[in-house]
Motif scaffolding. Structure first.
Motif, PDB file in Angstrom:
ATOM      1  N   UNK A  28      59.843  -5.522 -14.978  1.00  0.00           N
ATOM      2  CA  UNK A  28      59.128  -5.704 -13.717  1.00  0.00           C
ATOM      3  C   UNK A  28      59.988  -5.083 -12.629  1.00  0.00           C
ATOM      4  N   UNK A  29      59.462  -4.057 -11.948  1.00  0.00           N
ATOM      5  CA  UNK A  29      60.265  -3.316 -10.979  1.00  0.00           C
ATOM      6  C   UNK A  29      59.527  -3.219  -9.651  1.00  0.00           C
ATOM      7  N   UNK A  30      60.207  -3.593  -8.591  1.00  0.00           N
ATOM      8  CA  UNK A  30      59.680  -3.471  -7.231  1.00  0.00           C
ATOM      9  C   UNK A  30      60.153  -2.151  -6.631  1.00  0.00           C
ATOM     10  N   UNK A  31      59.216  -1.357  -6.136  1.00  0.00           N
ATOM     11  CA  UNK A  31      59.540  -0.094  -5.465  1.00  0.00           C
ATOM     12  C   UNK A  31      59.034  -0.177  -4.032  1.00  0.00           C
ATOM     13  N   UNK A  32      59.956  -0.114  -3.071  1.00  0.00           N
ATOM     14  CA  UNK A  32      59.534  -0.126  -1.665  1.00  0.00           C
ATOM     15  C   UNK A  32      59.298   1.309  -1.203  1.00  0.00           C
ATOM     16  N   UNK A  33      58.380   1.458  -0.269  1.00  0.00           N
ATOM     17  CA  UNK A  33      58.021   2.801   0.182  1.00  0.00           C
ATOM     18  C   UNK A  33      57.385   3.609  -0.932  1.00  0.00           C
ATOM     19  N   UNK A  34      56.513   2.957  -1.708  1.00  0.00           N
ATOM     20  CA  UNK A  34      55.958   3.575  -2.917  1.00  0.00           C
ATOM     21  C   UNK A  34      54.732   4.435  -2.653  1.00  0.00           C
ATOM     22  N   UNK A  35      54.303   4.530  -1.400  1.00  0.00           N
ATOM     23  CA  UNK A  35      53.065   5.237  -1.117  1.00  0.00           C
ATOM     24  C   UNK A  35      53.172   6.742  -1.099  1.00  0.00           C
ATOM     25  N   UNK A  36      54.380   7.267  -0.999  1.00  0.00           N
ATOM     26  CA  UNK A  36      54.526   8.720  -0.908  1.00  0.00           C
ATOM     27  C   UNK A  36      55.950   9.119  -1.287  1.00  0.00           C
TER      28      UNK A  36
ATOM     29  N   UNK B  15      45.900   2.173   1.700  1.00  0.00           N
ATOM     30  CA  UNK B  15      45.176   3.272   1.069  1.00  0.00           C
ATOM     31  C   UNK B  15      46.095   4.179   0.251  1.00  0.00           C
ATOM     32  N   UNK B  16      47.319   4.375   0.716  1.00  0.00           N
ATOM     33  CA  UNK B  16      48.272   5.185  -0.048  1.00  0.00           C
ATOM     34  C   UNK B  16      48.697   4.466  -1.325  1.00  0.00           C
ATOM     35  N   UNK B  17      48.924   3.171  -1.204  1.00  0.00           N
ATOM     36  CA  UNK B  17      49.304   2.382  -2.380  1.00  0.00           C
ATOM     37  C   UNK B  17      48.171   2.370  -3.407  1.00  0.00           C
ATOM     38  N   UNK B  18      46.943   2.322  -2.943  1.00  0.00           N
ATOM     39  CA  UNK B  18      45.799   2.331  -3.861  1.00  0.00           C
ATOM     40  C   UNK B  18      45.726   3.642  -4.632  1.00  0.00           C
TER      41      UNK B  18
END
Length: 256
Positions: free
Chosen positions: A20-28, A53-56
């Motif tokens: 299980x990994x959390x990535x911050x700023x994952x939208x771009x 919308x970027x995360x989606x």
């Protein structure tokens, strides 16, 4: 000796299976590339970012891989309070019960400017997003990291924090603080053999933030975020056990 150049990341589709990994700023940019790389190798990725919308879009790309699931966690670090951070950690705890890794990739800068033009609000926002929140989020998630048999935290440094230069002001100070934070945290975690923390400096890359800070540069000739994933996989995966408290500068050839 350059550790990252002497050890290889196996081309293993199950390198991060069941993690299980959390990535911050994952939208771009690098965050998106890392989230896809982690999911492609079996991890369940928690996608953080400001814009749903970027995360989606990243979520849909992960789903198309057909490997592991992802969840979306929209959250504005600029406006976050300590209570908000605790709520975020509680949400992860209630769904997963542990956390095997965090990639602190979210960043913010107003762009280069002389120190004399830095207003108090500039300092507050830049320090909050780039240094304070990563520190607080790691602290809030520490019980979840301790619950993992092998947990890795990757902080994102910056060339201008590693080698300070004029006009990079608060951003350089915050990123220099990231390297200090990593050293201190690694020493404090020596009693936890299942925990490690390191910093990666990706260097110049063709990503949205580079376009913002270097609008006149030909960024297309630079490496793409996906080209830099080897060190992100290595430090997040099991082959980096025992490596902690280090800062790796990819621009100086310290990353494979």
């Amino acid at each position: 000796m350059n550790i990252l150049n002497t050890l290889k990341v196996p081309d293993d589709r199950n390198l991060l299976a069941d993690r299980i990994i959390l990535v911050t700023g994952a939208g771009q940019g690098i965050g998106r590339a890392a989230a896809l790389a982690y999911a492609e190798r079996g991890a369940t990725v928690i996608l953080h970012g400001r814009k749903t919308e970027k995360l989606e879009q990243v979520y849909d790309e992960i789903e198309a891989l057909g490997r592991a699931s992802a969840i979306i966690l929209p959250f504005d670090f600029e406006q976050a309070t300590e209570a908000n951070i605790a709520e975020l950690a509680d949400a992860i705890a209630s769904q997963f019960g542990r956390l095997d890794g965090i990639l602190h990739n979210a960043a913010w800068t107003y762009g280069p400017m002389p120190l004399e033009f830095h207003a108090l609000e500039h300092w507050r926002t830049i320090m909050q997003v780039n240094l304070v929140i990563p520190a607080m989020l790691t602290r809030a998630c520490l019980p979840l990291l301790k619950a993992s048999p092998d947990a890795s935290v990757i902080m994102t440094g910056d060339t201008h924090g590693h080698t300070p230069a004029a006009y990079w002001g608060a951003f350089a100070v915050a990123k220099a603080g990231v390297e200090v934070l990593v050293k201190i945290q690694a020493e404090e975690w020596e009693i936890y053999p299942n925990l490690r923390i390191n910093a990666l400096i990706p260097g110049a890359v063709d990503a949205p933030q580079r376009t913002k800070t270097h609008p006149g540069s030909n960024n297309r000739i630079l490496p793409k975020p996906a080209d830099l994933m080897k060190p992100y996989l290595f430090l997040m995966g099991p082959n980096s056990v025992g490596i902690t408290g280090k800062t790796f500068d990819c621009q100086k050839g310290e990353c494979p």
